[in-house]
Design a protein around this motif. Structure first.
Motif, mmCIF file in Angstrom:
data_model
loop_
_atom_site.group_PDB
_atom_site.id
_atom_site.type_symbol
_atom_site.label_atom_id
_atom_site.label_comp_id
_atom_site.label_asym_id
_atom_site.label_seq_id
_atom_site.Cartn_x
_atom_site.Cartn_y
_atom_site.Cartn_z
ATOM 1 N N GLN A 14 0.823 -1.201 0.000
ATOM 2 C CA GLN A 14 0.000 0.000 0.000
ATOM 3 C C GLN A 14 0.859 1.255 0.000
ATOM 4 O O GLN A 14 0.550 2.232 -0.690
ATOM 5 C CB GLN A 14 -0.955 0.011 1.193
ATOM 6 N N TRP A 15 1.960 1.209 0.758
ATOM 7 C CA TRP A 15 2.866 2.368 0.775
ATOM 8 C C TRP A 15 3.469 2.596 -0.607
ATOM 9 O O TRP A 15 3.555 3.730 -1.084
ATOM 10 C CB TRP A 15 3.975 2.151 1.803
ATOM 11 N N VAL A 16 3.898 1.501 -1.246
ATOM 12 C CA VAL A 16 4.471 1.631 -2.588
ATOM 13 C C VAL A 16 3.440 2.195 -3.553
ATOM 14 O O VAL A 16 3.736 3.111 -4.337
ATOM 15 C CB VAL A 16 5.001 0.269 -3.086
ATOM 16 N N LEU A 17 2.206 1.677 -3.515
ATOM 17 C CA LEU A 17 1.158 2.167 -4.408
ATOM 18 C C LEU A 17 0.886 3.653 -4.183
ATOM 19 O O LEU A 17 0.598 4.394 -5.127
ATOM 20 C CB LEU A 17 -0.130 1.362 -4.208
ATOM 21 N N ARG A 32 7.039 8.803 -6.788
ATOM 22 C CA ARG A 32 8.311 9.220 -6.188
ATOM 23 C C ARG A 32 9.397 8.187 -6.499
ATOM 24 O O ARG A 32 9.095 7.018 -6.776
ATOM 25 C CB ARG A 32 8.179 9.330 -4.667
ATOM 26 N N PRO A 33 10.663 8.565 -6.406
ATOM 27 C CA PRO A 33 11.743 7.566 -6.480
ATOM 28 C C PRO A 33 11.647 6.623 -5.274
ATOM 29 O O PRO A 33 11.481 7.072 -4.141
ATOM 30 C CB PRO A 33 13.024 8.405 -6.431
ATOM 31 N N ILE A 34 11.721 5.336 -5.516
ATOM 32 C CA ILE A 34 11.652 4.342 -4.450
ATOM 33 C C ILE A 34 12.830 3.396 -4.619
ATOM 34 O O ILE A 34 13.035 2.833 -5.703
ATOM 35 C CB ILE A 34 10.332 3.538 -4.491
ATOM 36 N N GLU A 63 3.408 12.112 -20.918
ATOM 37 C CA GLU A 63 4.256 12.741 -19.921
ATOM 38 C C GLU A 63 3.628 12.652 -18.527
ATOM 39 O O GLU A 63 4.320 12.389 -17.539
ATOM 40 C CB GLU A 63 4.497 14.220 -20.284
ATOM 41 N N ARG A 64 2.320 12.847 -18.452
ATOM 42 C CA ARG A 64 1.644 12.774 -17.161
ATOM 43 C C ARG A 64 1.654 11.347 -16.623
ATOM 44 O O ARG A 64 1.835 11.132 -15.419
ATOM 45 C CB ARG A 64 0.211 13.281 -17.278
ATOM 46 N N VAL A 65 1.476 10.364 -17.495
ATOM 47 C CA VAL A 65 1.541 8.965 -17.068
ATOM 48 C C VAL A 65 2.913 8.675 -16.479
ATOM 49 O O VAL A 65 3.024 8.045 -15.423
ATOM 50 C CB VAL A 65 1.235 8.018 -18.255
ATOM 51 N N CYS A 66 3.973 9.151 -17.147
ATOM 52 C CA CYS A 66 5.329 8.933 -16.633
ATOM 53 C C CYS A 66 5.501 9.557 -15.254
ATOM 54 O O CYS A 66 6.072 8.945 -14.346
ATOM 55 C CB CYS A 66 6.351 9.509 -17.597
ATOM 56 N N GLN A 67 5.007 10.764 -15.078
ATOM 57 C CA GLN A 67 5.123 11.442 -13.790
ATOM 58 C C GLN A 67 4.371 10.703 -12.694
ATOM 59 O O GLN A 67 4.882 10.502 -11.587
ATOM 60 C CB GLN A 67 4.604 12.871 -13.914
ATOM 61 N N GLU A 68 3.134 10.290 -12.993
ATOM 62 C CA GLU A 68 2.301 9.614 -11.993
ATOM 63 C C GLU A 68 2.882 8.263 -11.582
ATOM 64 O O GLU A 68 2.670 7.797 -10.456
ATOM 65 C CB GLU A 68 0.888 9.422 -12.537
ATOM 66 N N CYS A 69 3.603 7.627 -12.519
ATOM 67 C CA CYS A 69 4.067 6.260 -12.268
ATOM 68 C C CYS A 69 5.545 6.188 -11.908
ATOM 69 O O CYS A 69 6.065 5.100 -11.676
ATOM 70 C CB CYS A 69 3.794 5.392 -13.498
ATOM 71 N N PHE A 89 8.302 7.094 -13.738
ATOM 72 C CA PHE A 89 9.288 6.838 -14.786
ATOM 73 C C PHE A 89 10.042 8.126 -15.093
ATOM 74 O O PHE A 89 9.461 9.203 -15.145
ATOM 75 C CB PHE A 89 8.606 6.301 -16.045
ATOM 76 N N SER A 90 11.334 7.986 -15.349
ATOM 77 C CA SER A 90 12.182 9.168 -15.514
ATOM 78 C C SER A 90 11.944 9.896 -16.821
ATOM 79 O O SER A 90 12.189 11.103 -16.909
ATOM 80 C CB SER A 90 13.657 8.765 -15.405
ATOM 81 N N GLY A 91 11.475 9.184 -17.849
ATOM 82 C CA GLY A 91 11.237 9.837 -19.125
ATOM 83 C C GLY A 91 10.410 8.983 -20.054
ATOM 84 O O GLY A 91 10.306 7.759 -19.881
#
Length: 320
Positions: A223-226, A231-233, A285-291, A293-295
């Protein structure tokens, strides 16, 4: 014993009906094995007791007509194309509204949300439905706030879910409320489901073996990861959340769940990305940000490697 009514009608979606019926019914079977009495008494309700056909052609018959309906604790409204007629049926809508004051839970599955919205009982509240019909529901009932992403949603006594198997996730969550985690988990295993796809997970998420873990720390870690996919994890953070050293965490996680922590994190990010690609308003770009991914380029290469589609081809192919 909770009195559960499941409403059937011409052109109901059979999976929505069967999912609720089997989930609550299996709970009774598991209680019987434990020497405990059944918790749910299930009634199939209809406008009358004449046979109807589900969308797939399955012939069905209600046990009880609305005029003879017993006092209910829970009412389940499955989806199906036939609900378009029911939304305009004054007899049904009057009956549905008359049940509200006595019900502990009023549950819609998939496009059953249209019936709940048509009643006016959830004006000002949030409903979930199948992502494909979310905009249609919002346009038809602007007084309702539609959540197109969540597997299921609860607000007061009103429960609603996305399509088909998400209805089973919702029913499992209700079982956990009623009868506890262990019994709900047992029912999930009998149904070959993974327990604890929480309602705030997005539709189309792949079931993950971590959800079947009996260890609270791994469930809490997931749940924390989700909640922090954007963020970078790193491995150190995951190990810390599980209260284990990095080396021990990597070993025990891989042994328990059959994949490394880094591969697991990658799958969670990709699952979230698949879901968001099918939602309106999400650029690449928004999908990358939400998930997280760096780019877009690296995300696109990984996505194609895992699924055989580019992200945009996936959106076109599965987004309709």
């Amino acid at each position: 014993m909770k009195q559960v009514g499941i409403f059937i009608y011409e052109q109901v979606q059979a999976v929505d009906l069967a999912g609720a019926l089997d989930t609550f019914g299996q709970a009774n079977e598991e209680l019987k094995k434990l020497g405990r009495p059944a918790f749910y008494q299930i009634h199939l309700l209809g406008l009358n007791t004449q046979p109807v056909r589900a969308e797939n052609g399955l012939k069905l018959m209600a046990d009880v007509a609305l005029n003879d309906c017993p006092a209910l604790d829970y009412l389940v409204l499955p989806g199906g194309s036939g609900n378009q007629q029911l939304q305009q049926n004054p007899v049904f809508l009057h009956w549905l509204c008359s049940q509200d004051s006595q019900l502990e839970k009023l549950i819609s599955i998939c496009t059953g949300a249209f019936l709940l919205a048509a009643s006016g009982l959830v004006n000002g509240k949030t409903l979930s439905t199948h992502w494909r019909f979310a905009q249609q529901l919002q346009d038809a009932f602007p007084a309702v706030q539609v959540n197109a992403e969540a597997l299921y949603h609860k607000e007061d006594k009103y429960y609603s879910s996305g399509g088909m198997t998400a209805g089973i996730d919702l029913c499992l969550a209700i079982l956990e409320e009623d009868l506890g985690l262990h019994l709900a988990q047992t029912v999930a295993q009998e149904l070959v489901m993974y327990l604890r796809r929480s309602g705030n997970q997005t539709q189309y998420s792949r079931p993950l073996t971590v959800q079947a873990s009996e260890e609270t720390r791994f469930i809490q870690l997931q749940q924390w990861v989700l909640d922090n996919l954007h963020r970078p994890i790193g491995l150190a953070q995951m190990a810390d959340k599980a209260c284990l050293s990095e080396r021990h965490f990597r070993r025990i996680f891989t042994q328990r769940f059959g994949l490394s922590p880094s591969r697991y994190l990658e799958q969670l990010r990709l699952d979230r990305a698949r879901s968001l690609l099918l939602c309106d308003g999400y650029s690449l770009e928004r999908v990358c940000q939400e998930c997280g991914f760096s780019g877009a380029n690296s995300f696109g290469r990984l996505f194609k490697l895992r699924f055989g589609f580019t992200p945009m081809d996936y959106r076109v192919h599965f987004g309709g």
